[in-house]
Design a protein around this motif. Structure first.
Motif, mmCIF file in Angstrom:
data_model
loop_
_atom_site.group_PDB
_atom_site.id
_atom_site.type_symbol
_atom_site.label_atom_id
_atom_site.label_comp_id
_atom_site.label_asym_id
_atom_site.label_seq_id
_atom_site.Cartn_x
_atom_site.Cartn_y
_atom_site.Cartn_z
ATOM 1 N N SER A 84 -0.799 0.656 -7.982
ATOM 2 C CA SER A 84 -1.796 -0.067 -7.183
ATOM 3 C C SER A 84 -3.036 -0.395 -8.012
ATOM 4 O O SER A 84 -3.595 -1.495 -7.899
ATOM 5 C CB SER A 84 -2.184 0.739 -5.936
ATOM 6 O OG SER A 84 -2.631 2.030 -6.301
ATOM 7 N N ALA A 119 -2.088 -3.166 -10.477
ATOM 8 C CA ALA A 119 -2.015 -4.468 -9.808
ATOM 9 C C ALA A 119 -3.406 -5.071 -9.682
ATOM 10 O O ALA A 119 -3.606 -6.267 -9.928
ATOM 11 C CB ALA A 119 -1.359 -4.327 -8.434
ATOM 12 N N GLY A 139 -2.884 -8.997 -9.785
ATOM 13 C CA GLY A 139 -1.614 -9.424 -9.206
ATOM 14 C C GLY A 139 -1.249 -8.563 -8.013
ATOM 15 O O GLY A 139 -1.820 -7.505 -7.800
ATOM 16 N N SER A 140 -0.288 -9.019 -7.253
ATOM 17 C CA SER A 140 0.179 -8.250 -6.099
ATOM 18 C C SER A 140 1.078 -7.108 -6.573
ATOM 19 O O SER A 140 1.632 -7.151 -7.678
ATOM 20 C CB SER A 140 0.965 -9.147 -5.149
ATOM 21 O OG SER A 140 2.164 -9.570 -5.782
ATOM 22 N N SER A 177 3.988 -6.467 -5.386
ATOM 23 C CA SER A 177 5.368 -6.950 -5.507
ATOM 24 C C SER A 177 5.573 -7.692 -6.825
ATOM 25 O O SER A 177 6.599 -7.513 -7.485
ATOM 26 C CB SER A 177 5.750 -7.822 -4.314
ATOM 27 O OG SER A 177 4.943 -8.965 -4.247
ATOM 28 N N ARG A 178 4.612 -8.520 -7.216
ATOM 29 C CA ARG A 178 4.726 -9.203 -8.516
ATOM 30 C C ARG A 178 4.759 -8.189 -9.650
ATOM 31 O O ARG A 178 5.572 -8.281 -10.566
ATOM 32 C CB ARG A 178 3.550 -10.172 -8.698
ATOM 33 C CG ARG A 178 3.599 -10.903 -10.031
ATOM 34 C CD ARG A 178 2.424 -11.835 -10.198
ATOM 35 N NE ARG A 178 2.545 -12.591 -11.430
ATOM 36 C CZ ARG A 178 1.546 -13.255 -11.983
ATOM 37 N NH1 ARG A 178 0.362 -13.276 -11.401
ATOM 38 N NH2 ARG A 178 1.731 -13.911 -13.114
#
Length: 158
Positions: A67, A70, A75-76, A78-79
């Motif tokens: 987290s 990210a 970025g997310s 998921s990415r």
């Protein structure tokens, strides 16, 4: 954002606001390509991939929560998860549950991953310096202050 002034219609940007906004949009749209093209050409990495590897390489023990990574790489989850999966397949990182809180996943950079970052770093730094060199020290300080004012940090990283 346009606001209503007591029925007078929307508020429009002043010339100074429009100039500032146009400059910001230009930076947002043009800089990623300037930073990514040399990385892709010389190291086979996207800017996002390089930033992810680089942030982990700079973390204590070369480990970060997914987290936090990210957020740092902009970025997310998921990415990032998709990118980290590819990194794992290449032997550049390992994922594991965070021993302090099993709800989180840690990503750790391997020696092979660190070598990738070390090899790509000079290319990235040259690109960054090409952006920063025309700026005075005061310009750079102002840019850092503006970036700090505009930054939004997810609550779970505070």
């Amino acid at each position: 954002m346009a606001t209503d002034h007591g029925g007078e219609g929307p508020r429009w940007l002043s010339p100074a606001e429009k100039e500032a906004w146009t400059g910001l949009v230009s930076l947002i749209l043009l800089l990623p390509g300037r930073l990514e093209a040399p990385l892709h050409r010389e190291a086979g990495l996207t800017l996002f991939e390089y930033l992810a590897l680089s942030h982990v390489s700079e973390a204590p023990e070369r480990r970060l929560r997914m987290s936090e990574l990210a957020f740092l790489a902009n970025g997310s989850l998921s990415r990032l998860s998709n990118v980290v999966k590819r990194f794992e397949q290449r032997g550049w990182v390992r994922r594991s549950p965070d021993p302090e809180d099993g709800r989180y996943t840690l990503v750790a950079l391997t020696d092979a991953g660190f070598e990738v970052v070390e090899a790509a770093a000079p290319t990235h730094v040259r690109s960054v310096l090409a952006v920063l060199d025309p700026l005075t020290a005061a310009d750079q300080q102002a840019l850092a202050q503006i970036a700090a004012k505009l930054r939004v940090r997810p609550a779970d990283l505070g």
